[in-house]
Design an enzyme around this catalytic site. Sequence first.
Site, PDB file in Angstrom:
ATOM      1  N   SER A   1      44.252  41.089  45.751  1.00 17.15           N
ATOM      2  CA  SER A   1      43.043  41.741  45.265  1.00 17.15           C
ATOM      3  C   SER A   1      42.126  42.111  46.434  1.00 17.15           C
ATOM      4  CB  SER A   1      42.336  40.856  44.241  1.00 17.15           C
ATOM      5  OG  SER A   1      41.301  41.552  43.600  1.00 17.15           O
TER       6      SER A   1
ATOM      7  N   ASP B   1      38.725  48.318  45.146  1.00 15.45           N
ATOM      8  CA  ASP B   1      39.318  47.356  46.072  1.00 15.45           C
ATOM      9  C   ASP B   1      40.809  47.653  46.273  1.00 15.45           C
ATOM     10  OD1 ASP B   1      40.290  46.499  43.631  1.00 15.45           O
ATOM     11  OD2 ASP B   1      39.951  44.373  44.003  1.00 15.45           O
TER      12      ASP B   1
ATOM     13  N   ASP C   1      43.723  46.624  45.312  1.00  9.46           N
ATOM     14  CA  ASP C   1      44.665  46.784  44.200  1.00  9.46           C
ATOM     15  C   ASP C   1      44.045  47.540  43.033  1.00  9.46           C
ATOM     16  OD1 ASP C   1      43.000  44.584  43.550  1.00  9.46           O
ATOM     17  OD2 ASP C   1      44.488  43.814  42.146  1.00  9.46           O
TER      18      ASP C   1
ATOM     19  N   ASP D   1      41.545  47.105  40.932  1.00  9.32           N
ATOM     20  CA  ASP D   1      41.122  46.520  39.656  1.00  9.32           C
ATOM     21  C   ASP D   1      39.609  46.269  39.625  1.00  9.32           C
ATOM     22  OD1 ASP D   1      41.051  44.308  41.343  1.00  9.32           O
ATOM     23  OD2 ASP D   1      42.155  42.985  39.988  1.00  9.32           O
TER      24      ASP D   1
END
Length: 576
Positions: free
Chosen positions: A146, A305, A307, A309
């Site tokens: 993340s 960010d 990834d 999400d």
Amino acid sequence: MTAQQEYLLWLNSQALSDEEREELKSCQHDPKEIEDRFFAPLAFGTGGLRGIMGVGLNRMNVHVVRHATQALANLILHEGRNAAERGVAVAYDCRHNSESFAREASSVLAANGIAVRIFDGLRPTPELSFAVREYNCVAGINITASHNPKQYNGYKAYWSDGAQLPPEHADVVSREMKKIDIFKGISTVRFDEAVGDGRIHFMGSDTDNAFLACVLSQSVAASSVAAVADRFKLVYTPFHGAGYRLVPEVLKRLGFKHVLCVPDQMRIDGDFPTVSSPNPENPEGFALAIALAKQNDVDLIIGTDPDSDRVGIVVRNSAGAYVTLTGNQVGVLLTDYLIRARLAAGTMPPHPAIITTIVSTQMAHAVARAHGVDVFETFTGFKFIAEQIGTLEKSGSHRFLIGYEESYGYLVGDHTRDKDAVAASMLIAEMAAWYAEQCMTLFDAMEALYTQYGYYREHTLNLVMPGIDGLMRQRALMETLHKNPPAAVAGTPVVAVIDYLVGERLDLASKATARVSLKGSDVLCFELSDGTRVLVRPSGTEPKIKVYILTKGETPQAADEAVSRYAQWANQLTAL
């Protein structure tokens, strides 16, 4: 087995490459480093695994990835042949080793007779959740850390509903990992061989288009975008990550004509060279985006960010300066926008509900109540929000409108069961266009909500405690607070303590206890006499204690002063 014994076991294993063995040899005279790498394995929880990359039991590497995947494969095989045939969807982000870890996981699944669908390149986390649901997979794996620093990587496991692995299944995986020899107990096959014989299939543009169609279906006021498209401009940055393609694409498909992407940050790079941290919660990461916005007279900046999400935004205030809005503020804005825009369009579902977390702003409660919308609270983490969505669906009592948490995560729709920065970016931009039609910016809109509902303020402190020593300090601090909760916080009396580990609320005046609806998470909530809530919990993904301050003042100055006082108290907790 001691850390030193575990170290020697790894050092002498034939499973290690020459490069991995040299890395371990480099720390043979550093007992503290050996202890840190081998004192315990990375814990597999409902969020999977996350840790610093490197060789060792307490590190993210191919051996740990294979180990976790074999345990997950055992869980799936226990579900029966149909589960294996339904298969597993696999995704990965931009981090170093993410693609190789994803391929290693796919190879283990294939060797165990489990069908695999893997993306043909990096993709946003919400698209992995979508793929699990779209293709009726039994599970999903996403290789990502993340928004963590570049040294980290992680392994997120999902179940058939597209949400992160439920606790009972995570417990099975954890138990299986304890039984399986990390080097000798793994079944695997060459990735190319499994692709060639059809055990591994690739997902590509067809999946992207299906996902984007679902995202676009969440649009509420596309007419506002059309009305301002010729003049409205926005800047987007993916912080070198997985949102680089789909976020600009969905904005363009919705009708935005001027989407300016930060060139240097559109390059995929796991070193994140243009930012000190790829976390949209950190304002300094938006420096390049702000420079581009200034050059082009832009009112809105969106950043996702690595990834994709989580999403953060920057807006222009009344003085023309660029300022960040917090995750709580964006959550409130989106809640208010979705309610008002759906009511205006006649698309509000019956019995609507929003879902948020116990550490997120109470302002959203006030906004929802003003419109007759119910609010449900969960523990921190989107796996709990997803679980609550499923509960509402099964009961039929409410229709889910939006879920959000203070840490910049938002979810709409039923196409995915994890926070979705692709859909959130689209809705934030659409919301900005909706306000632009009214000659307002998102900063103006937030100020109007404060005037209407009061001056809510929130602040999160991270008490960082790295390494094994830090882990022991975290445990000691939480134990102290459980046994001896403070009678006052910065001079303000504590009137009640909620211990979410046991699910009880203690009234300090009467000493009476009452059950609360949530139970089983190590979180303490101190309710103060002025209405403030201070919550303390250990982070599930990073070596730190998190302290959340949720307060409200008669004026902005009063609210800010309260946050400052309570933050000073929280910073002293490390001395306990």
